[in-house]
Scaffold this motif. Sequence first.
Motif, PDB file in Angstrom:
ATOM      1  N   ASP A  10      37.887   5.976  29.952  1.00  0.00           N
ATOM      2  CA  ASP A  10      37.746   5.771  31.352  1.00  0.00           C
ATOM      3  C   ASP A  10      36.313   5.534  32.023  1.00  0.00           C
ATOM      4  N   ARG A  13      35.122   2.267  33.940  1.00  0.00           N
ATOM      5  CA  ARG A  13      35.970   1.844  35.218  1.00  0.00           C
ATOM      6  C   ARG A  13      35.592   2.960  36.387  1.00  0.00           C
ATOM      7  N   GLN A  30      35.157  -5.404  41.269  1.00  0.00           N
ATOM      8  CA  GLN A  30      36.624  -5.680  40.696  1.00  0.00           C
ATOM      9  C   GLN A  30      36.820  -5.031  39.450  1.00  0.00           C
ATOM     10  N   LEU A  31      37.929  -4.750  38.967  1.00  0.00           N
ATOM     11  CA  LEU A  31      38.000  -4.027  37.969  1.00  0.00           C
ATOM     12  C   LEU A  31      38.759  -4.536  36.492  1.00  0.00           C
ATOM     13  N   ASP A  32      39.459  -5.711  37.073  1.00  0.00           N
ATOM     14  CA  ASP A  32      40.317  -6.300  35.884  1.00  0.00           C
ATOM     15  C   ASP A  32      40.237  -7.855  36.096  1.00  0.00           C
ATOM     16  N   PRO A  33      39.443  -8.362  35.481  1.00  0.00           N
ATOM     17  CA  PRO A  33      38.138  -8.058  34.542  1.00  0.00           C
ATOM     18  C   PRO A  33      37.080  -7.433  35.525  1.00  0.00           C
ATOM     19  N   ALA A  34      36.327  -6.525  34.864  1.00  0.00           N
ATOM     20  CA  ALA A  34      35.164  -5.868  35.488  1.00  0.00           C
ATOM     21  C   ALA A  34      34.073  -6.894  36.146  1.00  0.00           C
ATOM     22  N   ALA A  86      36.095 -12.549  31.504  1.00  0.00           N
ATOM     23  CA  ALA A  86      35.298 -11.657  32.295  1.00  0.00           C
ATOM     24  C   ALA A  86      34.047 -12.327  32.829  1.00  0.00           C
TER      25      ALA A  86
END
Length: 333
Positions: A10, A13, A30-34, A86
Amino acid sequence: MKKIINDPADVVRESLEGLAVAFPDTLRVQLDPAVVSRADGPVTGKVALVSGGGSGHEPLHTGLVGLGMLDAAVPGPVFTSPTPDAVLAGVQAADGGAGVVLLVKNYTGDVLNFEVAAELAGAEGVPVRTVLIDDDVAVEDSTFTAGRRGIAGAVLVEKIAGAAAERGDGLDAVAEIATRVVRGVRSMGAALSGCTVPHSGEPSFTLAEDEIELGIGVHGEPGRRRMPLPPADALVAQLLDPVLDDLRAEAGDRVLLLVNGMGGTPLAELHLAARAAHGRLGERGLQVSRMLVGNYVTALEMQGMSLSVLRLDDEMLALWDAPVRTPALRWGA
């Protein structure tokens, strides 16, 4: 291994989540994708700059997003390239309708994945130009590359090209100034210790107590040779002389000097090295017009440093001095 982490899986993230709460007025995450992008972006009518690569080199690239530099950065896993989807998300987050310049450090995974993303963006109607950064003079080919590696010179490319985009230059003009900086910058580094990727738990390499790796890459790739640790002035000379010889710098040239820490080197030691480098450049008849000293392109907790020299012209100098507001660089804005 001692690290301030929770679950190794982790780390990226949770680090990005921390970046978001630390700089809410500058960044959007944003995390998904980073993807890390400008809080005020995309900026309509402005050429967008996008870069990225494996995490573990902070503040490159995520800490260089903001006014006057990158419009978006795409962080992959530690020391691992982000995937094409990504990178495409980074392009989409940054594009303000004037096209996108991709700034890509020369590592095989980055080159391939950014190339695929550029093709996907082009299919969506986004004009894209790609500039390859390959400033490391230490070795021609290495573990992760065909040709020279891209290292700390990336900071200078991103700042100067970012300022050109901010003043309103067109897509081809921004790509041209970025290419000009790449041609005018050279770098070389040395490691005093290895670094430990969180999920591996083992150092990437080990050195004897009195040993260094000269010409190291930012992932722990081997350099020119291992050797006993010399005094600071001698180490600076062994890094700086190949840089200047390859750059073909001549007496009277104006230059920008970047003394970059690899993550585990105290600022006092970096300033000591800056003193030596400034003096040696003066001995070669070079005018140090600007300097930047600190940790900008790191390799986790590696002890060591790199030296970068950029031959300046009037336009580059003005663009370097132009306002910038990012987590890692901030002046005039």
